[in-house]
Motif scaffolding. Sequence first.
Motif, PDB file in Angstrom:
ATOM      1  N   CYS A 183       1.499  -1.074   0.179  1.00 40.57           N
ATOM      2  CA  CYS A 183      -0.071   0.067  -0.388  1.00 40.57           C
ATOM      3  C   CYS A 183       0.842   0.926  -0.016  1.00 40.57           C
ATOM      4  O   CYS A 183       1.697   1.169   0.265  1.00 40.57           O
ATOM      5  N   TYR A 185       0.002   4.422   1.285  1.00 39.11           N
ATOM      6  CA  TYR A 185      -0.829   4.895   1.890  1.00 39.11           C
ATOM      7  C   TYR A 185       0.354   4.539   3.405  1.00 39.11           C
ATOM      8  O   TYR A 185       0.910   3.652   3.134  1.00 39.11           O
ATOM      9  N   ASN A 186       0.087   5.381   4.550  1.00 39.86           N
ATOM     10  CA  ASN A 186       0.698   4.962   5.383  1.00 39.86           C
ATOM     11  C   ASN A 186       0.388   5.552   6.867  1.00 39.86           C
ATOM     12  O   ASN A 186       1.210   5.808   7.600  1.00 39.86           O
ATOM     13  N   CYS A 190      -1.333   0.486  10.544  1.00 38.51           N
ATOM     14  CA  CYS A 190      -1.424  -0.246  10.041  1.00 38.51           C
ATOM     15  C   CYS A 190      -0.029  -0.972   9.367  1.00 38.51           C
ATOM     16  O   CYS A 190       1.157  -0.545   9.433  1.00 38.51           O
ATOM     17  N   ILE A 192       0.615  -2.805   6.943  1.00 37.69           N
ATOM     18  CA  ILE A 192       0.822  -3.899   5.357  1.00 37.69           C
ATOM     19  C   ILE A 192       1.778  -3.387   4.737  1.00 37.69           C
ATOM     20  O   ILE A 192       2.540  -3.679   4.252  1.00 37.69           O
ATOM     21  N   PRO A 193       2.258  -1.535   4.912  1.00 35.56           N
ATOM     22  CA  PRO A 193       3.198  -1.325   3.814  1.00 35.56           C
ATOM     23  C   PRO A 193       4.502  -1.871   4.555  1.00 35.56           C
ATOM     24  O   PRO A 193       5.346  -2.325   3.789  1.00 35.56           O
ATOM     25  N   PHE A 229      -8.539   3.060  -4.719  1.00 31.65           N
ATOM     26  CA  PHE A 229      -7.675   4.423  -4.898  1.00 31.65           C
ATOM     27  C   PHE A 229      -7.806   4.569  -6.103  1.00 31.65           C
ATOM     28  O   PHE A 229      -8.700   4.494  -6.935  1.00 31.65           O
ATOM     29  N   THR A 257     -10.954   2.774   2.355  1.00 35.46           N
ATOM     30  CA  THR A 257     -11.560   3.852   3.552  1.00 35.46           C
ATOM     31  C   THR A 257     -11.611   4.979   3.012  1.00 35.46           C
ATOM     32  O   THR A 257     -12.242   4.942   1.382  1.00 35.46           O
TER      33      THR A 257
END
Length: 441
Positions: A183, A185-186, A190, A192-193, A229, A257
């Motif tokens: 991903c 985003y940050n 989360c 995930i990144p 996205f 989101t």
Amino acid sequence: MKVTFIYPRFEKFLESLPELDRGLIDHFIGNFTTPPSLGIPILAALTPPDWEIELIDDNNGDPVDVEAKTDLVAINCFTPQASRAFEIADAYRRAGKTVVMGGFFPSTAPQEALEHADAVNIGDGEPTWRQILSDFAQGTLKRKYLGGNRFDLKDMPIPRRDIFYEKSGYDWNEDLVQVARGCTYNCGMCAIPTHQGHRIRLRPIENIAQEVRGLRFDKVYLAEDILFFPNRRIRDWAEELFDTLAPLGKKYFVSSTMALNTDDAFLDRIAAAGVNSFYCTMNVDPKSIRALGGDTELRLEVRDLVCRLEDRGIRFFASFGLGRDWDEPKLADSILELCREAGIRTAEFFLFTPYPGSPHFERLSRQGRILHRDWTKYNGAHVVSRPLGMEPEHLREMFIRLWREFYRPLEGTEVVESLEPNRTEPHMKRRRARVGAGGER
Ligand code: B12
Ligand code: SF4
């Protein structure tokens, strides 16, 4: 040779909240026992045929017999499973067995995992799993295997979900499908990144369709937030994906989101594909944060989105986190107000939790605000770090109050089947039920 996969037990969200009316909540949003992670089914699919496979699903109550004959023990865990994973790993190692661990927690806290395992996998498992098996067979197992986050998803195998299907302890009736990893985003909580990379890896659409065609259930959970996205690359891919899924006749639970593509034409496409539930994590993106802060224009935007989804037979399911540094006691009222104004009728609330590997964890650790590392309690239902705007017990009271006040007006009313859309007649599938008296499941 034989490999024993272990899926450690974790404390289910509602088990941590005895003060809530389980019947009411189970009825509206289910009891959080949805499909297991795909980690073990993927490794099972990659295991060479000369290896015998066994699955011990601790969530299903399968006995963990550390003396039973096996060669290698492979444990998959995300953070809420980590403490139990360590307990099981320690017991196997005391019994002389070799243990290897992978998944979200070992990938983001490998040193801690290595205190309990002989080897740990960091990142993707596809590039390393066969190497681990062969190194083990030759007696050359290493301590760390670096799977990284660059594995091309065109080579992802179809996960062997069948190894979980025979377990009777679940009440889930949907299949989880992974469509992407990583991903850009940050978001604060989360991992995930960190675990899957900051670059989005899209899975080829034909591979996803092939997997969906072979699924057992009609309901499918597409879990990646990136699906919606708004940038061109993702939009083009997502449009093609939903068009390809449309003829397959499944129903989809999707997640996102508020930073998303809301074109009418796109929403038409997702509805035509069979999307019927839209899970949206609020307050991780700037739009939702400002809507919660009272920005009228953005509140209207949320309302508009809820209506446009429901008009297409898609339920909007909001998920609100509590306990960020700027949250004040009045946040609960603000959330309830937003839900009322926007017509949100399905919601969940959780406590912002610093997962290892997330920006939130790094920062709170530096600030000495982590209250404990009993990972069992890192399931979003416990205060595990010191909030700034209020005392921990007040945060928890606010959290309980929100669950109660959101669902109280629905008590005793006719409700809509959980996981079904909840407005506009043609799509609506109502059942008569009185809730608040033990629920129906
Ligand atoms: C399905 C899912 C669930 C399921 C199953 C839980 C589980 N055990 O993962 C359910 C619905 C129960 C669930 C619940 C929760 N979840 Co959840 N969930 C997911 C989801 C959407 C998919 C998981 C998955 O299948 N991933 C795909 C597999 C293939 O990835 P993987 O496990 O990393 O496996 C790969 C490698 O790690 C490696 N590997 C894995 N295991 C092993 C083992 C060995 C030996 C080796 C060598 C390699 C290896 O190989 C695999 C292939 O490359 C993820 C998001 C995501 N996109 O991953 C969130 C996620 C795992 N969930 C998360 C969270 C926070 C939760 C909750 C705690 C809170 C919440 N508000 O959502 C709740 C808990 C509720 C409760 N306690 O009742 C976080 C985890 C944070 C963390 N660091 O642990 C994630 C990452 C979401 C996020 N955006 O932050 N979740
Ligand atoms: S919460 Fe969703 S949008 Fe945010 S970083 Fe994680 S995957 Fe990306």
